[in-house]
Design a protein around this motif. Structure first.
Motif, PDB file in Angstrom:
ATOM      1  N   PRO A 181       0.827  -1.211   0.000  1.00 59.02           N
ATOM      2  CA  PRO A 181       0.000   0.000   0.000  1.00 59.02           C
ATOM      3  C   PRO A 181       0.856   1.253   0.000  1.00 59.02           C
ATOM      4  O   PRO A 181       2.024   1.221   0.424  1.00 59.02           O
ATOM      5  N   GLU A 182       0.294   2.331  -0.491  1.00 54.57           N
ATOM      6  CA  GLU A 182       0.941   3.631  -0.345  1.00 54.57           C
ATOM      7  C   GLU A 182       0.579   4.197   1.018  1.00 54.57           C
ATOM      8  O   GLU A 182      -0.567   4.118   1.452  1.00 54.57           O
ATOM      9  N   LYS A 183       1.549   4.766   1.687  1.00 52.27           N
ATOM     10  CA  LYS A 183       1.310   5.377   2.990  1.00 52.27           C
ATOM     11  C   LYS A 183       0.989   6.854   2.752  1.00 52.27           C
ATOM     12  O   LYS A 183       1.810   7.623   2.284  1.00 52.27           O
ATOM     13  N   ILE A 184      -0.253   7.243   3.054  1.00 52.23           N
ATOM     14  CA  ILE A 184      -0.702   8.600   2.776  1.00 52.23           C
ATOM     15  C   ILE A 184      -0.373   9.549   3.920  1.00 52.23           C
ATOM     16  O   ILE A 184       0.124  10.657   3.702  1.00 52.23           O
ATOM     17  N   VAL A 185      -0.672   9.145   5.159  1.00 52.28           N
ATOM     18  CA  VAL A 185      -0.402   9.989   6.324  1.00 52.28           C
ATOM     19  C   VAL A 185       0.251   9.149   7.413  1.00 52.28           C
ATOM     20  O   VAL A 185      -0.149   7.999   7.645  1.00 52.28           O
ATOM     21  N   PHE A 238      -6.177  16.239   4.796  1.00 53.02           N
ATOM     22  CA  PHE A 238      -4.934  15.936   4.090  1.00 53.02           C
ATOM     23  C   PHE A 238      -5.232  15.777   2.607  1.00 53.02           C
ATOM     24  O   PHE A 238      -6.388  15.690   2.195  1.00 53.02           O
ATOM     25  N   LYS A 239      -4.186  15.713   1.795  1.00 52.33           N
ATOM     26  CA  LYS A 239      -4.333  15.459   0.364  1.00 52.33           C
ATOM     27  C   LYS A 239      -4.485  13.947   0.146  1.00 52.33           C
ATOM     28  O   LYS A 239      -3.688  13.163   0.648  1.00 52.33           O
ATOM     29  N   ALA A 240      -5.490  13.578  -0.598  1.00 53.73           N
ATOM     30  CA  ALA A 240      -5.759  12.156  -0.791  1.00 53.73           C
ATOM     31  C   ALA A 240      -4.757  11.476  -1.712  1.00 53.73           C
ATOM     32  O   ALA A 240      -4.608  10.253  -1.673  1.00 53.73           O
ATOM     33  N   ASN A 241      -4.069  12.255  -2.549  1.00 56.70           N
ATOM     34  CA  ASN A 241      -3.169  11.666  -3.544  1.00 56.70           C
ATOM     35  C   ASN A 241      -1.699  11.940  -3.277  1.00 56.70           C
ATOM     36  O   ASN A 241      -0.853  11.701  -4.143  1.00 56.70           O
ATOM     37  N   GLN A 242      -1.382  12.415  -2.101  1.00 58.43           N
ATOM     38  CA  GLN A 242       0.015  12.723  -1.762  1.00 58.43           C
ATOM     39  C   GLN A 242       0.505  11.731  -0.715  1.00 58.43           C
ATOM     40  O   GLN A 242      -0.074  11.597   0.356  1.00 58.43           O
ATOM     41  N   ILE A 243       1.601  11.037  -1.020  1.00 62.55           N
ATOM     42  CA  ILE A 243       2.092  10.013  -0.106  1.00 62.55           C
ATOM     43  C   ILE A 243       3.010  10.625   0.952  1.00 62.55           C
ATOM     44  O   ILE A 243       3.563  11.711   0.783  1.00 62.55           O
TER      45      ILE A 243
END
Length: 426
Positions: A138-142, A202-207
């Motif tokens: 998974p990508e870690k968003i926050v 937070f930004k949904a597309n920024q990791i």
């Protein structure tokens, strides 16, 4: 040609039904349990137990294909997200799981499955069938979300502009110098609000965003578990868990009955910069007023500063609203369209008064605003009225999700039952 064309269309429909694993029409294939899964429902509605997960099932989502992703409070067999695949009769089989972390939040948006632990937010890429492409990456968003010893869960929702909203509950009852202490005064200025007690954006597309990169979207919210994005007015709505201990902390002001009934569990419609007033006030649903908290000089009659926003709806105290869902489906009668379902987890602190809750209510809406009185929609999750009153509920509703056919799914984080409520046309 017309007959052949019709046969061709019907053949495709049957094939899609078989592949996807659920009936295309709500009155075909679905089989309600003979006892409606033990639930009490309005006339015309029926229910079935989709699955018994045996886990603490928190929030959940259902894909257009009918697959169910369930976020677990604690991992089961090392998996914190459970995957269920539907059968033609409406039941579902547990087909797998992934994610080695517990938590509450889960949401699907724009080709991704978002999920939270109590300190982080992740997202998983979905393919065209809404199946996670790589469960191990998974990508870690926050990262680094603030977490205390109470109200630590992180619920989440996304808007239509690329933002994700996360609840940061505060590890305090009313920001007292001694938490829940007898006649303990509130801390001036409540420094906890700097990093907790609100909704962060937070930004949904920024990791790899840090907690510090988030925007405090709204403050003065003790703890939010149920939240949803209202598509009618493009706005965030949240359900707050009201404060406790009015009688045990301030016995000269509140008797046990007042402490059991107050304060309200509140539904808020939020805009950026809003302040709902915790810990300086609470909402009294009996007086229909914002009341100054006793920790900050209140006497249960003094009204709070008008700068704090009003709730758009208020419900009895200590019912623990854990799920909020705006219904946009077509299965249920028209009165339910765009209204809100709220899952009340049930109380623990109304004694010596009977405990309450353990049900799903419906709040009518009109033009994006509550309109009319709320009503109990699905009841008897507790098993019996006696078990509810004693706080010994067999099941406790937590998460809500809408199926592709418009049915309503409810999770139970006590025994892990997944319910499905359908409407059988007369």
């Amino acid at each position: 040609m017309k007959k052949n064309h019709l046969k061709y269309v019907m053949a495709i429909a049957v094939a899609i039904t078989l592949v996807s694993g659920y009936a295309l029409r709500p009155d075909e294939g679905l089989k309600a349990d003979a006892d409606n899964a033990g639930l009490k429902l309005p006339a015309g509605f029926a229910a079935l137990k989709v699955a018994e997960t045996g886990a603490k099932a928190r929030h959940l989502v259902v894909t257009p294909q009918g697959d169910i992703y369930v976020k677990l409070a604690k991992p089961k067999e090392g998996k914190g997200i459970m995957v269920l695949h539907p059968n033609a009769d409406g039941k579902a089989e547990i087909t797998g799981g992934f994610g080695n972390y517990g938590g509450t939040g889960i949401y699907i948006k724009d080709g991704y499955l978002y999920a939270s632990s109590n300190q982080e937010v992740f997202r998983y890429k979905l393919n065209a069938q809404n199946v996670v492409v790589n469960t191990n990456a998974p990508e870690k968003i926050v990262t680094g979300l603030k977490m205390g010893r109470q109200h630590e869960t992180k619920s989440l929702v996304l808007d239509n502009d690329g933002n994700i909203y996360v609840n940061i509950g505060v590890n305090s009852n009313s920001c007292q110098q001694q938490d829940r202490g007898l006649r303990s005064a509130g801390i001036p200025g409540c420094p906890l609000l700097d990093s907790m007690g609100g909704i962060w954006q937070f930004k949904a597309n920024q990791i790899n965003q840090s907690y510090g990169q988030g925007v405090r979207y709204a403050t003065g919210l003790r703890n939010v578990v149920g939240l949803d994005w209202n598509q009618q007015n493009n706005q965030l709505f949240v359900m707050q868990h009201g404060r406790d201990n009015l009688n045990s902390s301030w016995p000269e002001l509140y008797n046990t009955k007042e402490s059991a009934e107050l304060p309200a569990e509140c539904l808020y419609a939020l805009k950026k910069g809003d302040n709902a007033g915790w810990p300086y006030m609470y909402y009294d649903q009996i007086q229909h007023k914002k009341i100054l908290a006793p920790e900050y000089g209140g006497d249960k009659k003094k009204e709070a500063d008008p700068k704090f926003i009003d709730p758009v709806a208020a419900y009895p105290g200590h019912l623990a609203p854990n799920g909020l869902l705006f219904y946009t489906g077509n299965m249920f009668p028209e009165k339910y369209k765009n209204g809100a379902f709220i899952a009340f987890h049930g109380s623990w602190n109304r004694a010596p008064e009977p405990q309450m809750g353990y049900f799903v209510v419906f709040q009518p809406f009109k033009n994006g605003k509550p309109s009319g009185d709320w009503e109990v929609f699905a009841d008897n999750f507790a098993g019996t009225p006696e078990k509810a009153a004693a706080g010994r509920a067999e099941h406790r509703p937590c998460g809500l999700a809408q199926g592709p056919d418009g049915s309503l799914y409810v999770s139970d984080d006590s025994k892990g039952t997944i319910y499905r409520i359908i409407y059988k046309k007369k």
